[in-house]
Design a protein around this motif. Structure first.
Motif, mmCIF file in Angstrom:
data_model
loop_
_atom_site.group_PDB
_atom_site.id
_atom_site.type_symbol
_atom_site.label_atom_id
_atom_site.label_comp_id
_atom_site.label_asym_id
_atom_site.label_seq_id
_atom_site.Cartn_x
_atom_site.Cartn_y
_atom_site.Cartn_z
ATOM 1 N N LEU A 1 0.503 -3.775 -2.224
ATOM 2 C CA LEU A 1 -0.651 -4.354 -2.914
ATOM 3 C C LEU A 1 -0.461 -5.854 -3.069
ATOM 4 N N PRO B 1 4.176 0.890 3.434
ATOM 5 C CA PRO B 1 3.221 1.942 3.823
ATOM 6 C C PRO B 1 3.743 3.354 3.626
ATOM 7 N N CYS C 1 2.806 4.016 -0.179
ATOM 8 C CA CYS C 1 1.372 4.146 -0.442
ATOM 9 C C CYS C 1 0.621 3.616 0.768
ATOM 10 N N ALA C 2 -0.153 4.474 1.383
ATOM 11 C CA ALA C 2 -0.822 4.098 2.629
ATOM 12 C C ALA C 2 -1.991 3.143 2.415
ATOM 13 N N ASP C 3 -2.653 3.230 1.270
ATOM 14 C CA ASP C 3 -3.852 2.425 1.052
ATOM 15 C C ASP C 3 -3.897 1.921 -0.396
ATOM 16 N N PRO C 4 -3.057 0.956 -0.744
ATOM 17 C CA PRO C 4 -3.023 0.476 -2.135
ATOM 18 C C PRO C 4 -4.274 -0.301 -2.508
ATOM 19 N N LYS C 5 -4.738 -0.092 -3.721
ATOM 20 C CA LYS C 5 -5.908 -0.806 -4.232
ATOM 21 C C LYS C 5 -5.620 -1.296 -5.641
ATOM 22 N N THR D 1 3.074 -1.293 -5.002
ATOM 23 C CA THR D 1 2.137 -0.551 -4.165
ATOM 24 C C THR D 1 2.003 0.852 -4.741
ATOM 25 N N GLY D 2 0.763 1.317 -4.933
ATOM 26 C CA GLY D 2 0.571 2.626 -5.543
ATOM 27 C C GLY D 2 1.242 2.681 -6.912
#
Length: 283
Positions: free
Chosen positions: A107, A149, A152-156, A120-121
């Motif tokens: 992130l 990655p 967390c593959a897709d951190p927001k 991240t995540g």
């Protein structure tokens, strides 16, 4: 020197050492020094004595530690499981230096003097090197970009941090104070961000309560603490004369309290509060 730098710019293999639900990288030329160490709330003090209570306040669950060696060079990776992205970004943001040159690692992350930290995540990762000359930042960045990655593959950015209006916000100033916001136990936790305005610098903050009743109770206690002449019980705009923190402009709606402290006009304060409130999901 050039040859030495090339050796240090190692390539990561697509192979990882498992430690329950996290995976540590295996790196060409580096040997893992012993087994992965794990810590929980019962023994975290063995690793970070004196700081464990701070991590507990950010919902700490577990720490995984792997150490590597390559000749005299050393590399350590610490992966903190902070339960959810709100707390992971929160503790990262509290430890991030104000002057940090942040990078899109996971992130967000930054490098500072042989150390690279990122979140991240639900994870907060802290990495450092010893006796790695010239290419320490490159090495840590390469390892971090490969590791992130897998966590967390897709951190927001969690919604509460993302709700702050961007105009005039000090970059990367969003933080999460886990307890005793503004030095007051009744306030509990709060998200905050710093801003610059025509009057000077100020802070915009968000208090996310579990429900409307909890928000109402916080409002009641805060007004009592500030010795308000009358205690308001309806949602809406409030001006609080806080004896410790000065004038606070506060907007209450549902389970959220959005306010400002510092050098800001009432008009600007409530405009920002309403804009922020509109970005939040009421529960």
């Amino acid at each position: 020197m050039f040859k030495k730098s090339l050796i240090l710019l190692v390539l990561l293999l697509p192979v990882f050492a498992f430690a329950e639900d996290v995976k540590f990288p295996k790196m060409e030329g580096w040997q893992q020094d012993g087994e992965v160490k794990t810590y929980n709330r019962d023994n975290l003090f063995e690793r970070i004595d004196g700081a464990s209570e701070f991590y507990f306040s950010y919902a700490f669950e577990k720490l995984y530690v792997a150490e590597y060696k390559k000749g005299d060079a050393e590399l350590t990776i610490e992966i903190y499981d902070q339960h959810d992205p709100v707390h992971a970004y929160g503790i990262y943001s509290m430890e991030r230096p104000p002057s940090a040159d942040t990078k899109p690692i996971g992130l967000e992350g930054y490098y500072d003097d042989a150390t690279l930290n990122f979140t991240t995540g639900k994870y907060y990762v802290k990495m450092n090197t010893y006796h790695v000359e010239n290419a320490g930042e490159t090495l840590l960045t390469k390892v971090a970009q490969q590791l992130a990655p897998t966590l967390c593959a897709d951190p927001k950015l969690p919604a509460q941090y993302a709700a702050f209006p961007q105009e005039n916000m000090v970059p990367h100033s969003q933080q999460y104070v886990s307890t005793n916001f503004m030095g007051l136990s009744m306030m509990g936790s709060a998200f905050r961000a710093k801003y610059t305005g025509s009057e000077g610098d100020f802070t915009l903050f968000i208090m996310h309560k579990k429900d409307r009743d909890a928000a109402a109770e916080t409002m009641k206690k805060y007004q009592e603490f500030s010795q308000a002449e009358t205690i308001g019980t309806k949602e809406g705009e409030y001006t609080i004369d806080d004896p410790f923190n000065g004038t606070i402009y506060l907007l209450w709606k549902g389970n959220y309290l959005v306010g400002t402290s510092g050098k800001v006009t009432p008009k600007k304060a409530f405009v920002l509060a309403k804009e922020t409130m509109a970005n939040l999901k009421q529960e």
